[in-house]
Structures are given as structure tokens and as C-alpha cells.
Design a protein around this motif. Structure first.
Motif, mmCIF file in Angstrom:
data_model
loop_
_atom_site.group_PDB
_atom_site.id
_atom_site.type_symbol
_atom_site.label_atom_id
_atom_site.label_comp_id
_atom_site.label_asym_id
_atom_site.label_seq_id
_atom_site.Cartn_x
_atom_site.Cartn_y
_atom_site.Cartn_z
ATOM 1 N N ILE A 78 18.796 -1.345 14.044
ATOM 2 C CA ILE A 78 18.728 -1.619 12.606
ATOM 3 C C ILE A 78 17.433 -2.348 12.270
ATOM 4 C CG2 ILE A 78 19.790 -2.974 10.759
ATOM 5 C CD1 ILE A 78 22.506 -2.240 11.982
ATOM 6 N N LYS A 79 17.010 -3.279 13.125
ATOM 7 C CA LYS A 79 15.743 -3.979 12.880
ATOM 8 C C LYS A 79 14.577 -3.003 12.891
ATOM 9 C CE LYS A 79 16.778 -8.670 14.431
ATOM 10 N NZ LYS A 79 16.472 -9.714 15.427
ATOM 11 N N LYS A 80 14.563 -2.104 13.867
ATOM 12 C CA LYS A 80 13.495 -1.107 13.932
ATOM 13 C C LYS A 80 13.511 -0.220 12.691
ATOM 14 C CE LYS A 80 13.184 -0.777 18.958
ATOM 15 N NZ LYS A 80 13.425 0.087 20.132
ATOM 16 N N ASP A 81 14.695 0.206 12.268
ATOM 17 C CA ASP A 81 14.812 1.041 11.070
ATOM 18 C C ASP A 81 14.318 0.294 9.838
ATOM 19 O OD1 ASP A 81 15.802 3.106 12.572
ATOM 20 O OD2 ASP A 81 17.897 2.811 11.966
ATOM 21 N N ASN A 82 14.654 -0.983 9.733
ATOM 22 C CA ASN A 82 14.191 -1.779 8.582
ATOM 23 C C ASN A 82 12.672 -1.919 8.594
ATOM 24 O OD1 ASN A 82 16.688 -2.169 7.423
ATOM 25 N ND2 ASN A 82 17.072 -4.101 8.458
ATOM 26 N N GLN A 83 12.080 -2.121 9.776
ATOM 27 C CA GLN A 83 10.629 -2.213 9.862
ATOM 28 C C GLN A 83 9.979 -0.888 9.473
ATOM 29 O OE1 GLN A 83 9.902 -3.461 13.880
ATOM 30 N NE2 GLN A 83 10.299 -5.622 13.459
ATOM 31 N N THR A 84 10.530 0.201 9.954
ATOM 32 C CA THR A 84 9.998 1.514 9.606
ATOM 33 C C THR A 84 10.119 1.767 8.110
ATOM 34 O OG1 THR A 84 10.661 2.337 11.780
ATOM 35 C CG2 THR A 84 10.182 3.979 10.095
ATOM 36 N N LEU A 85 11.250 1.391 7.548
ATOM 37 C CA LEU A 85 11.467 1.579 6.118
ATOM 38 C C LEU A 85 10.512 0.735 5.285
ATOM 39 C CD1 LEU A 85 13.215 2.935 3.966
ATOM 40 C CD2 LEU A 85 14.777 1.002 4.121
ATOM 41 N N SER A 86 10.305 -0.521 5.678
ATOM 42 C CA SER A 86 9.382 -1.371 4.924
ATOM 43 C C SER A 86 7.945 -0.854 5.054
ATOM 44 C CB SER A 86 9.483 -2.824 5.395
ATOM 45 O OG SER A 86 9.070 -2.939 6.734
ATOM 46 N N HIS A 87 7.571 -0.367 6.237
ATOM 47 C CA HIS A 87 6.239 0.217 6.420
ATOM 48 C C HIS A 87 6.079 1.457 5.539
ATOM 49 C CE1 HIS A 87 3.121 2.624 8.502
ATOM 50 N NE2 HIS A 87 2.545 1.434 8.617
ATOM 51 N N SER A 88 7.115 2.285 5.493
ATOM 52 C CA SER A 88 7.066 3.498 4.662
ATOM 53 C C SER A 88 6.948 3.138 3.183
ATOM 54 C CB SER A 88 8.313 4.352 4.879
ATOM 55 O OG SER A 88 8.371 4.800 6.205
ATOM 56 N N LEU A 89 7.655 2.099 2.761
ATOM 57 C CA LEU A 89 7.559 1.667 1.362
ATOM 58 C C LEU A 89 6.161 1.154 1.027
ATOM 59 C CD1 LEU A 89 10.990 -0.120 0.829
ATOM 60 C CD2 LEU A 89 10.210 2.008 -0.201
ATOM 61 N N LYS A 90 5.559 0.404 1.958
ATOM 62 C CA LYS A 90 4.188 -0.083 1.738
ATOM 63 C C LYS A 90 3.223 1.092 1.630
ATOM 64 C CE LYS A 90 4.709 -4.556 4.029
ATOM 65 N NZ LYS A 90 4.316 -5.363 5.207
ATOM 66 N N ALA A 92 3.941 4.144 0.749
ATOM 67 C CA ALA A 92 4.216 4.865 -0.495
ATOM 68 C C ALA A 92 3.574 4.137 -1.678
ATOM 69 C CB ALA A 92 5.721 5.006 -0.701
ATOM 70 N N ASP A 93 3.653 2.810 -1.691
ATOM 71 C CA ASP A 93 3.011 2.043 -2.770
ATOM 72 C C ASP A 93 1.495 2.232 -2.740
ATOM 73 O OD1 ASP A 93 5.419 1.123 -3.723
ATOM 74 O OD2 ASP A 93 5.319 -0.802 -2.638
ATOM 75 N N GLN A 94 0.916 2.185 -1.554
ATOM 76 C CA GLN A 94 -0.526 2.386 -1.445
ATOM 77 C C GLN A 94 -0.917 3.791 -1.904
ATOM 78 O OE1 GLN A 94 -1.506 1.545 2.634
ATOM 79 N NE2 GLN A 94 -1.410 -0.682 2.360
ATOM 80 N N ASN A 95 -0.146 4.779 -1.496
ATOM 81 C CA ASN A 95 -0.439 6.149 -1.905
ATOM 82 C C ASN A 95 -0.289 6.318 -3.417
ATOM 83 O OD1 ASN A 95 -0.999 6.924 0.688
ATOM 84 N ND2 ASN A 95 1.037 7.764 1.082
ATOM 85 N N LEU A 96 0.677 5.639 -4.006
ATOM 86 C CA LEU A 96 0.866 5.717 -5.449
ATOM 87 C C LEU A 96 -0.330 5.121 -6.179
ATOM 88 C CD1 LEU A 96 2.775 6.481 -7.769
ATOM 89 C CD2 LEU A 96 3.737 4.184 -7.606
ATOM 90 N N GLU A 97 -0.827 3.991 -5.680
ATOM 91 C CA GLU A 97 -2.006 3.365 -6.292
ATOM 92 C C GLU A 97 -3.223 4.273 -6.162
ATOM 93 O OE1 GLU A 97 -2.245 0.615 -8.127
ATOM 94 O OE2 GLU A 97 -0.064 0.444 -7.956
ATOM 95 N N LYS A 98 -3.405 4.854 -4.987
ATOM 96 C CA LYS A 98 -4.530 5.771 -4.785
ATOM 97 C C LYS A 98 -4.403 6.991 -5.693
ATOM 98 C CE LYS A 98 -5.606 4.574 0.002
ATOM 99 N NZ LYS A 98 -5.637 5.061 1.385
ATOM 100 N N LEU A 99 -3.181 7.482 -5.838
ATOM 101 C CA LEU A 99 -2.944 8.647 -6.698
ATOM 102 C C LEU A 99 -3.271 8.328 -8.149
ATOM 103 C CD1 LEU A 99 -1.891 11.550 -6.817
ATOM 104 C CD2 LEU A 99 0.384 10.603 -7.200
ATOM 105 N N LYS A 100 -2.891 7.146 -8.605
ATOM 106 C CA LYS A 100 -3.215 6.741 -9.977
ATOM 107 C C LYS A 100 -4.725 6.670 -10.177
ATOM 108 C CE LYS A 100 0.939 4.086 -11.100
ATOM 109 N NZ LYS A 100 1.472 2.739 -11.380
ATOM 110 N N THR A 101 -5.413 6.065 -9.208
ATOM 111 C CA THR A 101 -6.876 5.943 -9.307
ATOM 112 C C THR A 101 -7.527 7.323 -9.346
ATOM 113 O OG1 THR A 101 -6.742 3.897 -8.029
ATOM 114 C CG2 THR A 101 -8.909 4.902 -8.235
ATOM 115 N N GLU A 102 -7.100 8.195 -8.459
ATOM 116 C CA GLU A 102 -7.694 9.530 -8.406
ATOM 117 C C GLU A 102 -7.349 10.357 -9.642
ATOM 118 O OE1 GLU A 102 -9.940 10.678 -6.256
ATOM 119 O OE2 GLU A 102 -9.896 8.689 -5.347
#
Length: 143
Positions: A78-90, A92-102
Motif C-alpha cells: 500500500i505504501k508503494k502504491d501510494n508513492q506511485t499514485l502521488s508521483h503520478s499526480l505530480k 499529471a499536474d506538471q503535464n497540465l501546466e505544460k499543456l496550458k502553456t503550450e
């Protein structure tokens, strides 16, 4: 309980098997031999119960250990899954910001190209219009 045979002959007590004394069925005063035997049987029963309780306790201890092991394994997963999920969310947020800029850059570029394209089309249309007028004036009519 001793069954009497159907024939009327006298029954000798030595010929019948002696019934086992049961602690729950004892009545009356028992002799010293019966007390020793019943105490030995009681000790045997108590020892059997104690052995059974020890086996059950060991089994419960083993089950508790396996439950703890399984719980720790599930916790690490569960800890590994939570870390993977939080990394994926980060990400996704970065990609969303880049997408807005582009997308903003693309809008600006599209507006610039539309302006240039619009002016180029107007110039071409005007050139074609003037060239048609000149063509009509220069060429004589066919008779």
C-alpha cells in the motif's frame, strides 16, 4: 449398569468385567484405591486438556504471526502504491501546466498566422481582381 442374564443362575461378580469408574457417576463413599484411581484419571484428563490448550495456543500464535506477516506485506504494498499514485499526480499536474502553456503559445501563434494568412488572401484577391479588370480592358471582344 450391569445387565442380568436371562437365566436364573447366580452371577458371580468376578466373572463380569469391572465397570470403569466415571468421575461424574460416582456415588457414595469410595475406598482409598478408588480415590487414587480417580485422582490419577483426573490428573490424566487435566493433563490432556492442558496439552490441548497448549496446542491451541501454539496454533493461535502461529496464526497471529502469519497475520502480522501478511499485514506488514500489505502495508508495504500500500505504501508503494501510494508513492506511485502521488508521483503520478505530480506528473499529471506538471503535464497540465505544460499543456496550458503550450496551448496559450499555440493560440498566439494561430492568431499571428491567421492575421498573416488573412492579409495574404486579401492581397491575392485584390491582385486577381485588378488583373481581371486589366485582362478585360486589354483583350478585344470576340465577334
Amino acid at each position: 449398569m450391569v445387565r442380568k442374564p436371562e437365566c436364573r443362575e447366580p452371577v458371580l461378580s468376578s466373572s463380569l468385567p469391572e465397570p470403569k469408574p466415571d468421575v461424574r457417576k460416582r456415588t457414595g463413599v469410595a475406598g482409598p484405591r478408588d480415590e487414587k484411581q480417580s485422582a490419577a484419571e483426573l490428573d490424566l484428563v487435566l493433563q490432556q486438556h492442558q496439552n490441548l490448550q497448549e496446542k491451541l495456543a501454539e496454533e493461535m500464535l502461529g496464526l497471529a504471526r502469519s497475520l502480522k506477516t501478511n499485514t506488514l506485506a500489505a502495508q508495504s504494498v500500500i505504501k508503494k502504491d501510494n508513492q506511485t499514485l502521488s508521483h503520478s499526480l505530480k506528473m499529471a499536474d506538471q503535464n497540465l501546466e505544460k499543456l496550458k502553456t503550450e496551448s496559450e503559445r499555440l493560440e498566439q501563434h494561430a492568431q499571428k498566422s491567421v492575421n498573416w494568412l488573412l492579409w495574404a488572401m486579401l492581397i491575392i484577391v485584390c491582385f486577381i481582381f485588378i488583373s481581371m479588370i486589366l485582362f478585360i480592358r486589354i483583350m478585344p471582344k470576340l465577334k
